[in-house]
Design an enzyme around this catalytic site. Structure first.
Site, mmCIF file in Angstrom:
data_model
loop_
_atom_site.group_PDB
_atom_site.id
_atom_site.type_symbol
_atom_site.label_atom_id
_atom_site.label_comp_id
_atom_site.label_asym_id
_atom_site.label_seq_id
_atom_site.Cartn_x
_atom_site.Cartn_y
_atom_site.Cartn_z
ATOM 1 N N ASN A 1 0.863 -1.184 0.000
ATOM 2 C CA ASN A 1 0.000 0.000 0.000
ATOM 3 C C ASN A 1 0.901 1.236 0.000
ATOM 4 O OD1 ASN A 1 -1.832 2.016 0.466
ATOM 5 N ND2 ASN A 1 -2.325 1.396 2.575
ATOM 6 N N LYS B 1 0.071 4.213 -0.314
ATOM 7 C CA LYS B 1 -0.630 5.401 0.224
ATOM 8 C C LYS B 1 -0.383 6.595 -0.700
ATOM 9 C CE LYS B 1 0.064 3.453 4.757
ATOM 10 N NZ LYS B 1 -0.051 3.635 6.203
ATOM 11 N N HIS C 1 -9.496 0.843 4.842
ATOM 12 C CA HIS C 1 -8.231 1.084 5.542
ATOM 13 C C HIS C 1 -8.506 2.007 6.730
ATOM 14 C CE1 HIS C 1 -4.175 2.472 6.391
ATOM 15 N NE2 HIS C 1 -3.755 1.382 5.767
ATOM 16 N N GLU D 1 -6.998 4.482 7.817
ATOM 17 C CA GLU D 1 -6.839 5.920 7.541
ATOM 18 C C GLU D 1 -8.107 6.477 6.903
ATOM 19 O OE1 GLU D 1 -3.151 5.504 5.417
ATOM 20 O OE2 GLU D 1 -2.168 4.987 7.303
ATOM 21 N N GLU E 1 -5.179 -5.227 10.559
ATOM 22 C CA GLU E 1 -4.190 -4.173 10.770
ATOM 23 C C GLU E 1 -4.502 -3.443 12.077
ATOM 24 O OE1 GLU E 1 -2.368 -2.917 6.768
ATOM 25 O OE2 GLU E 1 -4.149 -1.718 7.072
ATOM 26 N N GLY F 1 2.340 2.334 10.726
ATOM 27 C CA GLY F 1 3.230 3.481 10.561
ATOM 28 C C GLY F 1 3.894 3.929 11.856
ATOM 29 N N SER G 1 3.489 -2.013 10.430
ATOM 30 C CA SER G 1 4.945 -1.994 10.640
ATOM 31 C C SER G 1 5.602 -3.336 10.349
ATOM 32 C CB SER G 1 5.279 -1.514 12.056
ATOM 33 O OG SER G 1 4.821 -0.188 12.235
HETATM 34 C C1 PEP Z 1 -0.816 0.100 6.065
HETATM 35 O O1 PEP Z 1 -1.037 1.299 6.076
HETATM 36 O O2 PEP Z 1 -1.594 -0.677 5.482
HETATM 37 C C2 PEP Z 1 0.383 -0.369 6.746
HETATM 38 C C3 PEP Z 1 0.440 -1.619 7.101
HETATM 39 O O3 PEP Z 1 1.370 0.565 6.986
HETATM 40 P P1 PEP Z 1 2.816 0.317 7.645
HETATM 41 O O4 PEP Z 1 3.345 -0.963 7.068
HETATM 42 O O5 PEP Z 1 3.613 1.502 7.232
HETATM 43 O O6 PEP Z 1 2.611 0.217 9.117
#
Ligand code: PEP
Length: 252
Positions: free
Chosen positions: A9, A11, A97, A99, A169, A175, A215
């Site tokens: 992703n 983003k 997601h 976000e 997630e 992040g 992460s």
């Molecule tokens: C995500 O936003 O789907 C995600 C897993 O981000 P990150 O790997 O940066 O934590």
């Protein structure tokens, strides 16, 4: 049997030149990597979907969008319809997601409508779920994830559900550099699979790919993916560098 899937992703990152470079780097490196049974997916910003799908022809990744409209077509400025993604041969799309849930106030009901749009146009939804830190601290993570899965997905028939990919997630891990432990990931993935089995039966549950996101990086992917119910990852930050993304994709 279910597939291993590693999806990136991106983003809202990369300008056109940088996106072009990253895709070219992936294509070149994939020529000498054997991914065996792992499906690789990249989800760049919508502007670069065509660039990615043009270059994915001879290599080994599929292309996904990061979001889709809940509507068919019409006066929805700035939105992208599932029919448009279908017409560009895009195969996957992230939905729900955290976000989008947090900054765009997306509800489970809207997510359910987006899933319906995608299935109607033969795209596979990658549906995100996960609790925020306060919910985990209050031991409400199972309740929250159950509500997201039931309200977002359980209106589907078993046949439709077979096209769903789930990404667990935990929001506190996205992040932040703070990853769920392999035990926490396994516990939630097994719980999600048990919900699916209760609703659709064991076979559908066993065939559903459940990805971990939050992460995930080259240094922790192996121990996360070693769990029996963790079928891969949805990768944010670490998908922005070809070497890191491919190191994760080869961590099974
Ligand atoms: C995500 O936003 O789907 C995600 C897993 O981000 P990150 O790997 O940066 O934590």
């Amino acid at each position: 049997m279910r597939n291993h899937i590693v999806a990136g992703n991106w983003k809202m990152n990369k300008n056109f030149g940088e996106a072009d470079e990253l895709i070219a780097d992936l294509v070149e490196k994939l020529e000498s990597i054997d991914l065996v049974d792992t499906q690789l997916i990249i989800c760049p910003p919508a502007l670069y979907l065509e660039l990615a799908s043009d270059q994915s022809d001879d290599s080994y990744f599929m292309v996904g969008a990061q979001d889709v409209s809940e509507h068919d077509s019409g006066a929805y400025t700035g939105e992208i319809a599932a029919s448009m993604l279908e017409s560009m041969a895009i195969d996957y799309c992230i939905v729900g997601h955290s976000e989008r849930r947090a900054y765009h106030h997306e509800t489970d009901e809207q997510i359910a409508r987006k899933v319906d749009q995608l299935l109607k146009h033969e795209l596979r939804p990658i549906v995100c779920c996960g609790e925020v830190l306060e919910e985990r601290e209050a031991n409400k993570q199972f309740e929250v994830v159950k509500r997201q899965i039931v309200d977002g997905l359980f209106h589907l028939t078993a046949e439709q559900f077979a096209n769903i990919i789930i990404a667990y997630e935990p929001v506190w891990a996205i992040g932040t550099g703070k990853t769920a432990t392999p035990e926490q990931a396994q516990e939630m993935h097994a719980y999600i699979r048990s919900l699916i089995a209760e609703k659709y039966g064991k076979e559908v549950a066993e065939n559903t790919s459940i990805l971990y996101g939050g992460s995930c990086k080259p240094s922790n992917a192996k121990e996360l993916f070693a769990n029996p119910d963790v079928d891969g990852g949805l990768i944010g930050g670490a998908s922005l560098k070809a070497d890191d993304f491919l190191a994760i994709a080869t961590s099974f």
